[in-house]
Design a protein around this motif. Structure first.
Motif, PDB file in Angstrom:
ATOM      1  N   THR A   1      26.828   2.102  17.822  1.00 32.65           N
ATOM      2  CA  THR A   1      25.499   1.683  18.256  1.00 32.65           C
ATOM      3  C   THR A   1      24.881   0.756  17.219  1.00 32.65           C
ATOM      4  N   LYS A   2      23.771   0.156  17.617  1.00 30.02           N
ATOM      5  CA  LYS A   2      22.902  -0.510  16.650  1.00 30.02           C
ATOM      6  C   LYS A   2      21.577   0.227  16.683  1.00 30.02           C
ATOM      7  N   CYS A   3      20.876   0.191  15.584  1.00 29.81           N
ATOM      8  CA  CYS A   3      19.595   0.875  15.461  1.00 29.81           C
ATOM      9  C   CYS A   3      18.587  -0.104  14.867  1.00 29.81           C
ATOM     10  N   VAL A   4      17.439  -0.209  15.511  1.00 31.87           N
ATOM     11  CA  VAL A   4      16.319  -0.961  14.960  1.00 31.87           C
ATOM     12  C   VAL A   4      15.296   0.086  14.544  1.00 31.87           C
ATOM     13  N   TRP A   5      14.802  -0.031  13.316  1.00 31.83           N
ATOM     14  CA  TRP A   5      13.928   1.010  12.789  1.00 31.83           C
ATOM     15  C   TRP A   5      12.651   0.411  12.206  1.00 31.83           C
ATOM     16  N   ALA A   6      11.624   1.241  12.187  1.00 35.42           N
ATOM     17  CA  ALA A   6      10.341   0.878  11.578  1.00 35.42           C
ATOM     18  C   ALA A   6       9.846   2.086  10.797  1.00 35.42           C
ATOM     19  N   ARG A   7       9.398   1.845   9.566  1.00 37.25           N
ATOM     20  CA  ARG A   7       8.897   2.921   8.706  1.00 37.25           C
ATOM     21  C   ARG A   7       7.399   2.717   8.483  1.00 37.25           C
ATOM     22  N   PHE A   8       6.682   3.843   8.543  1.00 36.66           N
ATOM     23  CA  PHE A   8       5.242   3.844   8.352  1.00 36.66           C
ATOM     24  C   PHE A   8       4.887   4.827   7.248  1.00 36.66           C
ATOM     25  N   ARG A   9       3.912   4.488   6.455  1.00 37.81           N
ATOM     26  CA  ARG A   9       3.381   5.385   5.441  1.00 37.81           C
ATOM     27  C   ARG A   9       2.117   6.005   6.022  1.00 37.81           C
ATOM     28  N   LEU A  10       2.050   7.333   6.026  1.00 38.61           N
ATOM     29  CA  LEU A  10       0.875   8.007   6.546  1.00 38.61           C
ATOM     30  C   LEU A  10      -0.328   7.745   5.641  1.00 38.61           C
ATOM     31  N   PRO A  11      -1.521   7.697   6.210  1.00 41.10           N
ATOM     32  CA  PRO A  11      -2.720   7.453   5.395  1.00 41.10           C
ATOM     33  C   PRO A  11      -2.823   8.481   4.270  1.00 41.10           C
ATOM     34  N   GLY A  12      -3.292   7.986   3.128  1.00 40.58           N
ATOM     35  CA  GLY A  12      -3.460   8.871   1.980  1.00 40.58           C
ATOM     36  C   GLY A  12      -2.212   9.023   1.146  1.00 40.58           C
ATOM     37  N   SER A  13      -1.147   8.298   1.471  1.00 37.15           N
ATOM     38  CA  SER A  13       0.108   8.501   0.756  1.00 37.15           C
ATOM     39  C   SER A  13       0.196   7.701  -0.531  1.00 37.15           C
ATOM     40  N   GLU A  14      -0.675   6.711  -0.721  1.00 41.82           N
ATOM     41  CA  GLU A  14      -0.632   5.926  -1.938  1.00 41.82           C
ATOM     42  C   GLU A  14      -1.807   6.325  -2.840  1.00 41.82           C
ATOM     43  N   GLY A  15      -1.514   6.640  -4.061  1.00 41.01           N
ATOM     44  CA  GLY A  15      -2.565   6.924  -5.021  1.00 41.01           C
ATOM     45  C   GLY A  15      -3.194   8.291  -4.907  1.00 41.01           C
ATOM     46  N   ASP A  16      -2.575   9.223  -4.181  1.00 40.54           N
ATOM     47  CA  ASP A  16      -3.133  10.570  -4.029  1.00 40.54           C
ATOM     48  C   ASP A  16      -3.291  11.266  -5.369  1.00 40.54           C
ATOM     49  N   ASP A  17      -2.365  11.021  -6.278  1.00 39.77           N
ATOM     50  CA  ASP A  17      -2.386  11.730  -7.551  1.00 39.77           C
ATOM     51  C   ASP A  17      -3.065  10.931  -8.664  1.00 39.77           C
ATOM     52  N   VAL A  18      -3.601   9.770  -8.324  1.00 34.39           N
ATOM     53  CA  VAL A  18      -4.217   8.917  -9.328  1.00 34.39           C
ATOM     54  C   VAL A  18      -5.726   9.134  -9.290  1.00 34.39           C
ATOM     55  N   PRO A  19      -6.336   9.520 -10.397  1.00 33.13           N
ATOM     56  CA  PRO A  19      -7.787   9.708 -10.396  1.00 33.13           C
ATOM     57  C   PRO A  19      -8.498   8.362 -10.269  1.00 33.13           C
ATOM     58  N   PRO A  20      -9.692   8.350  -9.678  1.00 32.63           N
ATOM     59  CA  PRO A  20     -10.409   7.078  -9.532  1.00 32.63           C
ATOM     60  C   PRO A  20     -10.739   6.483 -10.885  1.00 32.63           C
ATOM     61  N   ALA A  21     -10.793   5.156 -10.939  1.00 30.21           N
ATOM     62  CA  ALA A  21     -11.100   4.452 -12.192  1.00 30.21           C
ATOM     63  C   ALA A  21     -12.557   4.714 -12.569  1.00 30.21           C
ATOM     64  N   ALA A  22     -12.794   4.826 -13.859  1.00 23.39           N
ATOM     65  CA  ALA A  22     -14.161   5.098 -14.340  1.00 23.39           C
ATOM     66  C   ALA A  22     -14.958   3.838 -14.470  1.00 23.39           C
TER      67      ALA A  22
END
Length: 140
Positions: A119-140
């Motif tokens: 077969t051939k497969c065409v794929w698309a990947r999505f990042r769920l909201p909140g997945s970037e920077g969850d562990d980074v505290p906000p800048a002061a």
């Protein structure tokens, strides 16, 4: 362990709404909501439509797999016409079709295709909201 939902539909345009329904149901079951649902369903519609339109294997089925692993959601659409790889098409304003892969490129975080043994497969990947920077505290 990732959550996975896989289903198959006959290679016919009248079954594209069935694919959309299955995708919506899986996303709702996983608690995915908001704008991401609209994007995933739209791209599932486009990729399934491409598969049923361009696959030249008689009596083929299109396989759709959704995988939710952590904050990543992967949509895969496979068909048995492994040598007909997707080619993005630059449509003119007068053309009715040919924009599906442009939508995929615009809305998915990543996309691509692969040739599997049968077969051939065409794929698309999505990042769920909140997945970037969850562990980074906000800048002061």
């Amino acid at each position: 362990m990732p959550a996975t939902e896989t289903f198959r539909i006959p290679r016919h345009r009248r079954h594209v709404p069935t694919a959309r329904h299955h995708v919506l149901k899986a996303l709702a079951g996983w608690g995915v909501s908001g704008e991401l649902v609209d994007c995933v369903v739209l791209l599932a519609n486009e990729l399934v439509t491409n598969a049923v339109t361009h696959c030249r294997v008689t009596h083929a089925q299109v396989k759709v797999t959704l995988t939710l692993e952590g904050r990543d959601l992967l949509l895969e659409v496979s068909d048995p016409d492994r040598d007909r790889l997707p080619l993005p098409h630059h449509s003119t304003p007068d053309e009715e079709g040919g924009r599906g892969l442009a939508l995929v490129e615009a809305l998915a975080d990543e996309w691509g295709h692969r040739q599997d043994p049968f077969t051939k497969c065409v794929w698309a990947r999505f990042r769920l909201p909140g997945s970037e920077g969850d562990d980074v505290p906000p800048a002061a």
